[in-house]
Design an enzyme around this catalytic site. Sequence first.
Site, PDB file in Angstrom:
ATOM      1  N   ALA A   2      -8.275 -40.012  17.710  1.00 16.20           N
ATOM      2  CA  ALA A   2      -9.312 -39.197  18.689  1.00 16.20           C
ATOM      3  C   ALA A   2     -10.651 -39.377  17.982  1.00 16.20           C
ATOM      4  CB  ALA A   2      -8.833 -37.929  18.937  1.00 16.20           C
ATOM      5  N   HIS A   3     -11.064 -40.521  17.687  1.00 14.89           N
ATOM      6  CA  HIS A   3     -12.476 -40.781  17.168  1.00 14.89           C
ATOM      7  C   HIS A   3     -12.944 -42.260  17.238  1.00 14.89           C
ATOM      8  CE1 HIS A   3      -9.774 -40.950  13.469  1.00 14.89           C
ATOM      9  NE2 HIS A   3     -10.670 -42.257  13.513  1.00 14.89           N
ATOM     10  N   ALA A   4     -14.023 -42.531  17.112  1.00 15.71           N
ATOM     11  CA  ALA A   4     -14.612 -43.720  16.722  1.00 15.71           C
ATOM     12  C   ALA A   4     -15.324 -43.754  15.481  1.00 15.71           C
ATOM     13  CB  ALA A   4     -15.493 -44.097  17.864  1.00 15.71           C
TER      14      ALA A   4
END
Length: 137
Positions: free
Chosen positions: A52-54
């Site tokens: 749940a990140h970039a």
Amino acid sequence: MATIDDCKIINLPKEEDPRGSLTYIYQNVQIPFEIRRVFYIYDVPAGKDRGAHAHKQCWQFIIAASGALEVYLNDGHAEKVVTLNRPYQGLLVPPGVWAHEQEFTTGALCLVLASHDYSEDDYIRNFDDYLKYLAQA
């Protein structure tokens, strides 16, 4: 900026014989970057997600080394879900694409090869911040 269309499944070499199968990976051959970091995710409780990140700079290559999982991808305009369930395939995720791993099967082992050393500054962990980052790019 990368899009989800830049995320692709790559088939890795698979050597089979009566003793079992073997798969190998060479940096800058099967995957388009130098491997700087390797980590794996395991013992994920039922119903829990990871990721749940970039990333701003880091490329990742995600493999379900054992079991299965889904990778949710979003580029701010489109989204898709990719199922990983073969240890001789991996998902290439370029920087700038939001990704999180979900729906881990019992005993799943998620192996990740990364192009950069760990740096918290490279992460965008809040989706609203990610959308703002995209708007500035």
